[in-house]
Motif scaffolding. Sequence first.
Motif, mmCIF file in Angstrom:
data_model
loop_
_atom_site.group_PDB
_atom_site.id
_atom_site.type_symbol
_atom_site.label_atom_id
_atom_site.label_comp_id
_atom_site.label_asym_id
_atom_site.label_seq_id
_atom_site.Cartn_x
_atom_site.Cartn_y
_atom_site.Cartn_z
ATOM 1 N N PHE A 123 -5.807 15.539 -6.061
ATOM 2 C CA PHE A 123 -7.046 15.477 -5.296
ATOM 3 C C PHE A 123 -6.915 14.591 -4.059
ATOM 4 O O PHE A 123 -7.527 14.871 -3.026
ATOM 5 C CB PHE A 123 -8.218 15.059 -6.187
ATOM 6 N N ALA A 124 -6.104 13.553 -4.147
ATOM 7 C CA ALA A 124 -5.849 12.718 -2.971
ATOM 8 C C ALA A 124 -5.165 13.545 -1.895
ATOM 9 O O ALA A 124 -5.566 13.524 -0.720
ATOM 10 C CB ALA A 124 -5.001 11.505 -3.354
ATOM 11 N N SER A 131 -9.032 15.676 5.703
ATOM 12 C CA SER A 131 -9.680 14.520 6.327
ATOM 13 C C SER A 131 -8.706 13.338 6.358
ATOM 14 O O SER A 131 -7.610 13.410 5.806
ATOM 15 C CB SER A 131 -10.951 14.142 5.570
ATOM 16 N N GLU A 132 -9.143 12.278 6.973
ATOM 17 C CA GLU A 132 -8.315 11.076 7.081
ATOM 18 C C GLU A 132 -8.379 10.206 5.827
ATOM 19 O O GLU A 132 -7.573 9.307 5.661
ATOM 20 C CB GLU A 132 -8.772 10.239 8.280
ATOM 21 N N ASN A 133 -9.369 10.465 4.960
ATOM 22 C CA ASN A 133 -9.605 9.589 3.817
ATOM 23 C C ASN A 133 -9.516 10.332 2.491
ATOM 24 O O ASN A 133 -9.819 11.519 2.411
ATOM 25 C CB ASN A 133 -10.993 8.952 3.920
ATOM 26 N N GLN A 134 -9.152 9.565 1.485
ATOM 27 C CA GLN A 134 -9.215 10.021 0.101
ATOM 28 C C GLN A 134 -9.682 8.823 -0.709
ATOM 29 O O GLN A 134 -9.474 7.682 -0.318
ATOM 30 C CB GLN A 134 -7.869 10.571 -0.386
ATOM 31 N N TRP A 135 -10.310 9.070 -1.837
ATOM 32 C CA TRP A 135 -10.912 7.988 -2.617
ATOM 33 C C TRP A 135 -10.358 7.932 -4.040
ATOM 34 O O TRP A 135 -10.954 7.304 -4.912
ATOM 35 C CB TRP A 135 -12.436 8.150 -2.652
ATOM 36 N N TYR A 136 -9.222 8.531 -4.278
ATOM 37 C CA TYR A 136 -8.678 8.618 -5.636
ATOM 38 C C TYR A 136 -7.675 7.516 -5.971
ATOM 39 O O TYR A 136 -7.646 7.017 -7.086
ATOM 40 C CB TYR A 136 -8.036 9.996 -5.861
ATOM 41 N N ASP A 138 -5.976 3.928 -4.437
ATOM 42 C CA ASP A 138 -6.003 2.876 -3.413
ATOM 43 C C ASP A 138 -4.684 2.827 -2.641
ATOM 44 O O ASP A 138 -3.605 2.934 -3.227
ATOM 45 C CB ASP A 138 -6.243 1.502 -4.050
ATOM 46 N N GLY A 139 -4.803 2.659 -1.332
ATOM 47 C CA GLY A 139 -3.634 2.463 -0.485
ATOM 48 C C GLY A 139 -2.903 3.724 -0.079
ATOM 49 O O GLY A 139 -1.904 3.668 0.629
ATOM 50 N N ILE A 140 -3.380 4.881 -0.508
ATOM 51 C CA ILE A 140 -2.716 6.145 -0.169
ATOM 52 C C ILE A 140 -3.383 6.745 1.058
ATOM 53 O O ILE A 140 -4.605 6.829 1.144
ATOM 54 C CB ILE A 140 -2.787 7.143 -1.351
ATOM 55 N N ASN A 141 -2.545 7.155 2.023
ATOM 56 C CA ASN A 141 -3.046 7.807 3.229
ATOM 57 C C ASN A 141 -2.096 8.947 3.603
ATOM 58 O O ASN A 141 -1.111 9.196 2.904
ATOM 59 C CB ASN A 141 -3.199 6.791 4.367
#
Length: 164
Positions: A123-124, A131-136, A138-141
Amino acid sequence: MNFVKGTVEIIAFKALNKDIDSKWINWALEMLMAGYQSDNLSILAGERPPFNQFELHSLTDRVFKDLGIDYSDINQCLINYVHYIIDLVKNKNVEIFSALEILKNLYIDTDYEYLYQFYLFYFAKSDLTESENQWYIDGINRENIDYELDLYFIEWKSLYSATI
């Protein structure tokens, strides 16, 4: 003689009592071409849709018995399957996102905690493609997800040993 490439996947499917489809038939054909011989394996290789799941599950029970394949330890069958999928990614035989989708679905099917991080990575990665963000996690981009996933593959394989 070694089993053919997709055997680990078929063993996992059998352990999970998945429906039998053309993937199983192709596996049976490959096994025959690799030199394995069994009347039941030949019957399986000759099956065509529509598939009678009741009959085919009984047939595959006999095939596995003929070949001496044990699938009674579901947990180990799944660990072997995850190793197989990770190796497919490492060898560039499967795209990362496709592998994550398989692993995510495996987690959904089983709810095994050791598969949960793959679910999160799926899901990340999906969010980061749009998009630029994921919330699954921490620290992953976008810049580090493939690197972090590669590290996680290595870590996972060191924590869970394959037997095949």
